[in-house]
Design a protein around this motif. Structure first.
Motif, PDB file in Angstrom:
ATOM      1  N   MET A  66       0.820  -1.210   0.000  1.00  0.00           N
ATOM      2  CA  MET A  66       0.000   0.000   0.000  1.00  0.00           C
ATOM      3  C   MET A  66       0.854   1.259   0.000  1.00  0.00           C
ATOM      4  N   ARG A  67       2.175   1.080  -0.044  1.00  0.00           N
ATOM      5  CA  ARG A  67       3.093   2.211   0.029  1.00  0.00           C
ATOM      6  C   ARG A  67       3.868   2.380  -1.278  1.00  0.00           C
ATOM      7  N   PHE A  68       4.347   3.572  -1.503  1.00  0.00           N
ATOM      8  CA  PHE A  68       5.208   3.825  -2.652  1.00  0.00           C
ATOM      9  C   PHE A  68       6.573   3.190  -2.391  1.00  0.00           C
ATOM     10  N   PRO A  69       7.271   2.779  -3.453  1.00  0.00           N
ATOM     11  CA  PRO A  69       8.544   2.055  -3.277  1.00  0.00           C
ATOM     12  C   PRO A  69       9.566   2.803  -2.442  1.00  0.00           C
ATOM     13  N   ASP A  70       9.590   4.134  -2.520  1.00  0.00           N
ATOM     14  CA  ASP A  70      10.618   4.885  -1.800  1.00  0.00           C
ATOM     15  C   ASP A  70      10.154   5.333  -0.423  1.00  0.00           C
ATOM     16  N   THR A  71       8.961   4.881   0.000  1.00  0.00           N
ATOM     17  CA  THR A  71       8.478   5.225   1.338  1.00  0.00           C
ATOM     18  C   THR A  71       9.172   4.353   2.367  1.00  0.00           C
ATOM     19  N   ALA A  72       9.548   4.955   3.473  1.00  0.00           N
ATOM     20  CA  ALA A  72      10.253   4.209   4.521  1.00  0.00           C
ATOM     21  C   ALA A  72       9.384   3.073   5.051  1.00  0.00           C
ATOM     22  N   SER A  73      10.026   1.923   5.295  1.00  0.00           N
ATOM     23  CA  SER A  73       9.294   0.774   5.826  1.00  0.00           C
ATOM     24  C   SER A  73       8.909   1.042   7.273  1.00  0.00           C
ATOM     25  N   THR A  74       7.888   0.327   7.729  1.00  0.00           N
ATOM     26  CA  THR A  74       7.391   0.521   9.082  1.00  0.00           C
ATOM     27  C   THR A  74       7.323  -0.812   9.815  1.00  0.00           C
ATOM     28  N   SER A  75       6.911  -0.732  11.056  1.00  0.00           N
ATOM     29  CA  SER A  75       6.646  -1.937  11.853  1.00  0.00           C
ATOM     30  C   SER A  75       5.172  -1.959  12.216  1.00  0.00           C
ATOM     31  N   SER A  76       4.333  -1.713  11.217  1.00  0.00           N
ATOM     32  CA  SER A  76       2.888  -1.624  11.429  1.00  0.00           C
ATOM     33  C   SER A  76       2.162  -2.715  10.648  1.00  0.00           C
ATOM     34  N   VAL A  77       1.109  -3.225  11.255  1.00  0.00           N
ATOM     35  CA  VAL A  77       0.278  -4.247  10.610  1.00  0.00           C
ATOM     36  C   VAL A  77      -1.190  -3.927  10.880  1.00  0.00           C
ATOM     37  N   MET A  78      -2.056  -4.535  10.082  1.00  0.00           N
ATOM     38  CA  MET A  78      -3.496  -4.436  10.304  1.00  0.00           C
ATOM     39  C   MET A  78      -3.965  -5.704  11.009  1.00  0.00           C
ATOM     40  N   ILE A  79      -4.720  -5.519  12.081  1.00  0.00           N
ATOM     41  CA  ILE A  79      -5.304  -6.648  12.808  1.00  0.00           C
ATOM     42  C   ILE A  79      -6.815  -6.470  12.763  1.00  0.00           C
ATOM     43  N   GLY A  80      -7.470  -7.304  11.978  1.00  0.00           N
ATOM     44  CA  GLY A  80      -8.902  -7.157  11.760  1.00  0.00           C
ATOM     45  C   GLY A  80      -9.733  -7.944  12.748  1.00  0.00           C
ATOM     46  N   PHE A  81     -11.018  -7.601  12.790  1.00  0.00           N
ATOM     47  CA  PHE A  81     -11.929  -8.276  13.707  1.00  0.00           C
ATOM     48  C   PHE A  81     -13.264  -8.604  13.056  1.00  0.00           C
ATOM     49  N   SER A  82     -13.388  -8.403  11.749  1.00  0.00           N
ATOM     50  CA  SER A  82     -14.680  -8.587  11.085  1.00  0.00           C
ATOM     51  C   SER A  82     -15.022 -10.046  10.826  1.00  0.00           C
TER      52      SER A  82
END
Length: 486
Positions: free
Chosen positions: A451-467
């Motif tokens: 979901m990010r552009f190639p030159d965007t810094a990587s993160t330590s974030s994830v999506m945790i869903g509940f649906s």
């Protein structure tokens, strides 16, 4: 064409075979032609003689010859009979290799970061914290069947016997206009609503209203991956509009890049879950008018809010006709129905009618009519309330468990709306390490790298869903995450 020679082929018929006699005659003569035993100019045995020789009816042989003529293997020449046409028999001798191995290798090398692969792998683990799927028993089967039967038996459904056209306002467009006005403040006529087979198709249609060589799409970063995929297929250029660094950074990027199309999820930014404040909304609308730009407002998940009332849509604030409102029924009713819709401002509606004046609806009349009745008879509102109640219960449980088990290492956003939480984990792991270690414990969480552009810094974030996850699986699932991440 004159016959070069009279050719006879030894034919064997099996009256006990499943294939009819005419087909057996046709296939054996066809094979003789394609193998080169019969060549151009050869004359087939007359129908009368062959029927006598084989002991079959005149009609049986005639039917076989007619099929050969239809396929261009022979031609019926007056006073000469059926003559073999020119056929490249060498071509038919080529051995056709099986494509099974090649297709299998291609399938194995297919991009596993795509949504379909994520979705499938989630279904293979014990604890799937999906952010897109719904509860397995959530679809109102009984009511949908009842409404479908009403449609089918109403005047014998004459609409199923003729083409549907986009120049006639359908009942679904009428019901959606009423629903959007009542729930989202969207100001539109039914004619402005274009129903499409899913958000991807709706985006494809919208982008075709613009010029891929001159128009540039401003894309939320991180943002909805489908927009990246559709824009790439359509040949558009995209620029990054950061959504996780504050409103001023986002608006500064808009001013710096000056895109002609801005994709935005203002009421529930995907995936961070952040909300675009009212002042930023009006500034964005003014900017779009000053720079002759359009805003695609994706309002998906607007049905689910857990701490406040729904926020008015961006389209409801639009005084300039610059917002293209986009939504779907995937999150509230069913993702497999593939029903989305766009509300086009008048200037783009004119372009749409010019380009798609002869287009057929991409969603069948039967599905549209059934959904229209589902909305008109109050089932939509009741179903949304029931779904929101279940989501709220699982949302609260997931939030409680995450804070209880790992609250000291987590930053959580998007807690007021949607179908997932956006979680940043402060344990030194990268996004991919978070996903992999969770998977080793039988837990599926979802990343945002695509979901990010190639030159965007990587993160330590994830999506945790509940649906989609069962309520009773949330606590043990979070405990498994704790084992993976701590």
């Amino acid at each position: 064409m004159s016959a070069k020679r009279k050719a006879e082929v030894f034919l064997q018929l099996d009256e006990a075979a499943r294939a009819p006699l005419y087909q057996q005659i046709y296939e054996q003569i066809r094979d003789a032609v394609t193998s080169g035993r019969l060549v151009q100019g050869d004359r087939l045995v007359s129908i009368r003689k062959l029927s006598s020789d084989l002991g079959v009816s005149h009609t049986t042989v005639e039917q076989a010859y007619l099929q050969l003529a239809t396929e261009g293997l022979v031609v019926n020449v007056p006073r000469s009979g059926y003559i073999v046409e020119r056929i490249d028999s060498d071509y038919f001798k080529l051995e056709r290799a099986s494509s099974e191995d090649e297709v299998r290798k291609l399938a194995e090398s297919r991009d596993r970061e795509a949504f379909f692969a994520e979705n499938r792998s989630g279904g293979e683990v014990r604890y799937d914290f999906s952010h897109a799927n719904l509860q397995p028993d959530s679809f109102p089967v009984r009511i949908w069947r009842q409404l479908l039967n009403e449609v089918m038996y109403a005047q014998t459904a004459p609409e199923l016997a003729r083409y549907a056209y986009t120049d006639k306002v359908g009942s679904l467009q009428v019901e959606l206009a009423r629903l959007l006005s009542r729930t989202r403040g969207v100001d539109c006529s039914p004619e402005q609503i274009v129903v499409q087979a899913g958000t991807g198709e709706a985006l494809t249609m919208i982008m075709q209203l613009f010029n891929r060589t001159t128009d540039v799409i401003g894309m939320e970063d991180p943002g909805y991956a489908t927009v990246h995929e559709v824009a790439r297929r359509q040949g558009f250029s995209m620029v990054s509009l950061p959504t996780d660094q504050g409103v001023e950074v986002f608006l500064a990027a808009v001013e710096r890049h000056r895109p002609t199309i801005i994709f935005s999820t203002p009421s529930h930014q995907f995936p961070t879950g952040l909300l675009l404040p009212l002042d930023a909304r009006t500034r964005l609308l003014k900017w779009s008018e000053e720079h002759d730009a359009y805003i695609i407002e994706d309002d998906s998940c607007n049905e689910f809010r857990y701490a406040t009332r729904p926020v008015p849509s961006l389209q409801s604030l639009d005084a300039y006709g610059r917002v293209i409102y986009l939504c779907n029924v995937s999150k509230a009713l069913s993702p497999s129905l593939r029903i989305a819709y766009a509300v086009l401002p008048p200037r783009l509606l004119e372009r749409y009618w010019d380009l798609f004046n002869y287009a057929h609806p991409s969603v069948s009349w039967l599905e549209q009519e059934t959904l229209a009745r589902f909305i008109a008879q109050g089932y939509w509102d009741a179903h949304v309330r029931k779904t929101a109640k279940g989501n709220r219960r699982r949302h609260d449980e997931l939030l409680r468990c995450l804070r209880s088990e790992m609250g000291d290492i987590l930053n959580i956003s998007g807690t007021d709306t949607g179908m997932h939480l956006y979680v940043t984990v402060r344990n030194g792991m990268s996004e991919q390490q978070l996903i992999d270690t969770a998977l080793a414990q039988g837990v599926k969480v979802y990343g945002t790298a695509r979901m990010r552009f190639p030159d965007t810094a990587s993160t330590s974030s994830v999506m945790i869903g509940f649906s989609a996850i069962a309520f009773e699986d949330i606590e043990p699932g979070v405990k498994a995450l704790r084992r993976a991440w701590l």
